[in-house]
Write an enzyme that holds these catalytic residues in place. Structure first.
Site, PDB file in Angstrom:
ATOM      1  N   GLN A   1       0.708  -1.003  -0.232  1.00  0.00           N
ATOM      2  CA  GLN A   1      -0.161  -0.071   0.460  1.00  0.00           C
ATOM      3  C   GLN A   1       0.862   1.061   0.190  1.00  0.00           C
ATOM      4  O   GLN A   1       0.970   1.769   1.231  1.00  0.00           O
ATOM      5  CB  GLN A   1      -0.722  -0.361   1.347  1.00  0.00           C
ATOM      6  CG  GLN A   1      -2.078   1.212   1.229  1.00  0.00           C
ATOM      7  CD  GLN A   1      -2.963   1.388   2.286  1.00  0.00           C
ATOM      8  OE1 GLN A   1      -3.463   0.320   3.256  1.00  0.00           O
ATOM      9  NE2 GLN A   1      -4.042   2.425   2.523  1.00  0.00           N
ATOM     10  N   PHE A   2       1.233   1.995  -0.781  1.00  0.00           N
ATOM     11  CA  PHE A   2       2.456   2.687  -1.206  1.00  0.00           C
ATOM     12  C   PHE A   2       1.277   4.079  -0.792  1.00  0.00           C
ATOM     13  O   PHE A   2       2.575   5.091  -0.515  1.00  0.00           O
ATOM     14  CB  PHE A   2       2.516   3.316  -2.891  1.00  0.00           C
ATOM     15  CG  PHE A   2       1.548   3.782  -3.741  1.00  0.00           C
ATOM     16  CD1 PHE A   2       1.529   5.408  -3.294  1.00  0.00           C
ATOM     17  CD2 PHE A   2       0.307   2.482  -4.667  1.00  0.00           C
ATOM     18  CE1 PHE A   2       0.547   5.727  -4.670  1.00  0.00           C
ATOM     19  CE2 PHE A   2      -0.448   3.587  -5.149  1.00  0.00           C
ATOM     20  CZ  PHE A   2      -0.080   5.179  -5.135  1.00  0.00           C
ATOM     21  N   THR A   3      -0.004   4.754  -0.436  1.00  0.00           N
ATOM     22  CA  THR A   3      -0.062   5.696   0.113  1.00  0.00           C
ATOM     23  C   THR A   3      -0.235   6.239   1.187  1.00  0.00           C
ATOM     24  O   THR A   3      -0.048   6.722   1.800  1.00  0.00           O
ATOM     25  CB  THR A   3      -2.143   5.464   0.033  1.00  0.00           C
ATOM     26  OG1 THR A   3      -2.629   4.279   0.410  1.00  0.00           O
ATOM     27  CG2 THR A   3      -2.311   5.695  -1.524  1.00  0.00           C
TER      28      THR A   3
END
Length: 152
Positions: A84-86
């Protein structure tokens, strides 16, 4: 130029969790930890190794006295890793997140996959989402118990 040397994991103690992609379950666990993981640009082997140590050793499960004193390794619980790069977004100003502090997709995939490899070598039950896919994450948080882990 700042260095971004902190792999991030948002961990949640769960009774169960699963990840669906296009209405198909790609990873599912029973009791254990769901870890949403973000890789930053300068993360590498040291951060992946330390994150696995923390994921497996962080004491978030109750002992017989009801105190959070047992780890995933102690309980034999399951681990669901979801990229989850966010989580690496810079949200300090403005009304829209900046993703300059997140790793490139190629770097993120390399080190997320290495994290998975290390976790599977150290723990018997590790499931994953699908890197880069639009995922639906379903969970029953146990507690709720949620922690933010960073490793440098």
């Amino acid at each position: 130029m700042p260095l971004f040397l902190s792999m991030i994991a948002l961990i949640q103690r769960v009774l169960s969790a699963r990840v669906d992609v296009d209405n198909e379950t790609v990873g599912a666990i029973g009791a254990g930890l769901l870890a949403l993981v973000a890789v930053q640009p300068d993360d590498g082997e040291a951060q992946a190794k330390r994150m696995v140590e923390r994921l497996l050793g962080y004491r978030v499960f109750s002992d017989d006295a009801g105190k959070m004193n047992r780890s995933l390794a102690d309980t034999g619980g399951e681990l669901l890793l979801v990229s989850q790069f966010t989580l690496a977004a810079d949200t300090r100003s403005g009304m829209r997140p900046s993703f300059t502090s997140a790793a490139s997709p190629e770097h993120g995939r390399t080190w997320f996959e290495r994290l998975v490899e290390l976790a599977r070598a150290a723990h018997s039950r590790v499931e994953i989402g699908r890197f880069g896919a639009h995922m639906q994450v379903h969970l029953i948080n146990d507690g709720p118990v949620t922690f933010w882990l960073e490793v440098r």
